[in-house]
Design an enzyme around this catalytic site. Structure first.
Site, PDB file in Angstrom:
ATOM      1  N   HIS A   4      15.773  29.876  28.413  1.00 38.08           N
ATOM      2  CA  HIS A   4      16.768  30.917  28.678  1.00 38.08           C
ATOM      3  C   HIS A   4      18.000  30.849  27.798  1.00 38.08           C
ATOM      4  CE1 HIS A   4      14.362  30.410  32.360  1.00 38.08           C
ATOM      5  NE2 HIS A   4      14.369  31.724  32.330  1.00 38.08           N
ATOM      6  N   GLY A  20      30.205  34.411  35.923  1.00 37.14           N
ATOM      7  CA  GLY A  20      28.965  35.094  36.264  1.00 37.14           C
ATOM      8  C   GLY A  20      28.622  36.179  35.255  1.00 37.14           C
ATOM      9  N   ARG A  24      32.398  38.845  30.567  1.00 38.24           N
ATOM     10  CA  ARG A  24      33.609  38.078  30.810  1.00 38.24           C
ATOM     11  C   ARG A  24      33.583  36.793  29.982  1.00 38.24           C
ATOM     12  NH1 ARG A  24      34.922  38.175  36.725  1.00 38.24           N
ATOM     13  NH2 ARG A  24      35.217  40.373  36.246  1.00 38.24           N
ATOM     14  N   ARG A  43      18.335  37.460  26.926  1.00 37.39           N
ATOM     15  CA  ARG A  43      18.504  38.300  28.126  1.00 37.39           C
ATOM     16  C   ARG A  43      19.908  38.876  28.259  1.00 37.39           C
ATOM     17  NH1 ARG A  43      14.522  37.313  32.641  1.00 37.39           N
ATOM     18  NH2 ARG A  43      12.855  36.213  31.618  1.00 37.39           N
ATOM     19  N   ARG A  87      32.787  26.607  37.019  1.00 39.08           N
ATOM     20  CA  ARG A  87      32.557  28.026  37.294  1.00 39.08           C
ATOM     21  C   ARG A  87      33.897  28.738  37.326  1.00 39.08           C
ATOM     22  NH1 ARG A  87      31.007  32.605  39.255  1.00 39.08           N
ATOM     23  NH2 ARG A  87      31.632  33.347  41.314  1.00 39.08           N
ATOM     24  N   GLY A  89      35.136  32.598  38.264  1.00 37.00           N
ATOM     25  CA  GLY A  89      34.550  33.837  38.758  1.00 37.00           C
ATOM     26  C   GLY A  89      35.408  34.449  39.836  1.00 37.00           C
ATOM     27  N   SER A  90      34.885  35.495  40.424  1.00 34.47           N
ATOM     28  CA  SER A  90      35.631  36.182  41.468  1.00 34.47           C
ATOM     29  C   SER A  90      35.069  35.784  42.831  1.00 34.47           C
ATOM     30  CB  SER A  90      35.543  37.694  41.275  1.00 34.47           C
ATOM     31  OG  SER A  90      34.202  38.094  41.291  1.00 34.47           O
ATOM     32  N   GLU A 180      31.679  33.558  47.582  1.00 31.31           N
ATOM     33  CA  GLU A 180      31.126  33.918  46.280  1.00 31.31           C
ATOM     34  C   GLU A 180      29.644  33.597  46.333  1.00 31.31           C
ATOM     35  OE1 GLU A 180      30.125  30.505  45.670  1.00 31.31           O
ATOM     36  OE2 GLU A 180      30.727  30.719  43.577  1.00 31.31           O
ATOM     37  N   MET A 181      28.968  33.442  45.201  1.00 30.64           N
ATOM     38  CA  MET A 181      27.513  33.332  45.282  1.00 30.64           C
ATOM     39  C   MET A 181      26.896  32.245  44.384  1.00 30.64           C
ATOM     40  SD  MET A 181      26.533  37.379  45.618  1.00 30.64           S
ATOM     41  CE  MET A 181      24.819  37.016  45.927  1.00 30.64           C
ATOM     42  N   GLU A 182      27.691  31.316  43.867  1.00 38.01           N
ATOM     43  CA  GLU A 182      27.142  30.368  42.888  1.00 38.01           C
ATOM     44  C   GLU A 182      27.518  28.894  43.065  1.00 38.01           C
ATOM     45  OE1 GLU A 182      28.845  33.184  41.912  1.00 38.01           O
ATOM     46  OE2 GLU A 182      27.133  34.428  41.336  1.00 38.01           O
ATOM     47  N   SER A 204      39.125  38.767  44.260  1.00 36.49           N
ATOM     48  CA  SER A 204      39.049  40.142  43.744  1.00 36.49           C
ATOM     49  C   SER A 204      38.939  41.167  44.866  1.00 36.49           C
ATOM     50  CB  SER A 204      37.842  40.282  42.816  1.00 36.49           C
ATOM     51  OG  SER A 204      36.650  40.034  43.533  1.00 36.49           O
ATOM     52  N   ASP A 205      38.598  40.713  46.067  1.00 32.82           N
ATOM     53  CA  ASP A 205      38.511  41.626  47.208  1.00 32.82           C
ATOM     54  C   ASP A 205      38.711  40.802  48.480  1.00 32.82           C
ATOM     55  OD1 ASP A 205      35.494  41.225  46.006  1.00 32.82           O
ATOM     56  OD2 ASP A 205      35.566  40.891  48.160  1.00 32.82           O
ATOM     57  N   ARG A 218      42.755  43.153  36.762  1.00 29.02           N
ATOM     58  CA  ARG A 218      41.782  42.054  36.788  1.00 29.02           C
ATOM     59  C   ARG A 218      41.954  41.113  35.612  1.00 29.02           C
ATOM     60  NH1 ARG A 218      36.686  43.124  40.210  1.00 29.02           N
ATOM     61  NH2 ARG A 218      37.572  44.613  41.632  1.00 29.02           N
TER      62      ARG A 218
HETATM   63  N1  HPA Z   1      30.851  38.461  48.531  1.00 30.10           N
HETATM   64  C1  HPA Z   1      30.118  37.684  47.725  1.00 30.10           C
HETATM   65  N2  HPA Z   1      30.483  37.419  46.486  1.00 30.10           N
HETATM   66  C2  HPA Z   1      31.628  37.946  46.030  1.00 30.10           C
HETATM   67  C3  HPA Z   1      32.425  38.755  46.815  1.00 30.10           C
HETATM   68  C4  HPA Z   1      32.016  39.018  48.137  1.00 30.10           C
HETATM   69  O1  HPA Z   1      32.691  39.733  48.887  1.00 30.10           O
HETATM   70  N3  HPA Z   1      33.483  39.153  46.070  1.00 30.10           N
HETATM   71  C5  HPA Z   1      33.336  38.579  44.854  1.00 30.10           C
HETATM   72  N4  HPA Z   1      32.216  37.839  44.822  1.00 30.10           N
END
Ligand code: HPA
Length: 235
Positions: A4, A20, A24, A43, A87, A89-90, A180-182, A204-205, A218
């Protein structure tokens, strides 16, 4: 070259920042590194190597979610010898005290599952940040008086569009700062291979308020996060 990552063995630095979003990675490399060279386009998961204050740094996109990050982190660690992986990220804020644009430095990363669950089975491993990196990132964040920083536990979710409001309630109840997710898989791989890992995140939210950061704000906030990560890596 790996499956990869198209870089030659010596084209990846021992210190790797992992956003991620591959674009960025490009933005961060072009903004913060001297002489950034694109070392991966496989990729479209862009990676760049350059220098920061004389130190070699790679900024390699990880993609979204733990399965994607796991592929890149495994290859960076096992095939390219990456020693320090951060990492950037947001994340979504979960506590009332966490505001948009704040920085979260993740001490631990809880999850329902990670790609490493096949190893742990019924065991609940506690993925945690490298202490020296965490300490240095907190110090770097503390030197900036325009940034509010939180240090504590986060949740690495498998889904962005979450159908488990009850679970989020328990996360909030147990002091989890953001989602987040990582990070949980990154921390687990670093533990497995004896490397240093950290996640520095920009809010970010917010899951409670539903607010999200306007796109024109951002870049500045993400810049703070990149600088904190770089200062921590070479402290
Ligand atoms: N959920 C999961 N991952 C994220 C979120 C979220 O609300 N915002 C930024 N990454």
């Amino acid at each position: 070259m790996t499956i990869h990552i198209g870089a030659q063995p010596d084209e990846i630095a021992e210190t790797v920042l992992m956003p991620g979003d591959p674009y960025r990675a490009k933005w961060a490399a072009e903004t913060f590194l001297e002489n950034p060279v694109c070392i991966n386009e496989v990729r479209g998961m862009l990676g760049f190597t350059g220098t920061w204050n004389g130190h070699r740094v790679t900024i390699q996109g990880s993609g979204m979610g733990m399965p994607s990050l796991s592929i890149y982190a495994n290859e960076l660690i096992r095939d390219y010898g990456a020693q320090t992986l951060i990492r950037i990220g947001s994340c979504g804020g979960m506590q009332d005290k966490v505001g948009l644009r704040d920085i979260i430095i993740a001490m631990t990363a809880s999850s329902i599952s990670t790609p490493s669950n096949s190893i742990f089975r019924e065991f609940n491993f506690a993925p945690s940040a490298d202490w020296s990196l965490l300490n240095a990132a907190v110090a770097a964040a503390g030197r900036r008086d325009d940034v509010t920083t939180h240090v504590g536990g986060i949740y690495s979710s498998d889904v962005f569009y979450d159908e488990r409001p009850d679970l989020n309630e328990q996360m909030v109840r147990h002091g989890i700062l953001g989602v987040e997710m990582e990070a949980a898989e990154l921390y687990t791989l670093a533990a497995r291979y004896g490397r240093r890992a950290l996640a520095v995140l920009t809010v970010s939210d917010h899951l409670g308020t539903g607010d999200s950061m306007p796109s024109d704000q951002r870049e500045r906030s993400f810049g703070d996060m990149v600088e904190i990560a770089l200062e921590a890596a070479f402290a």
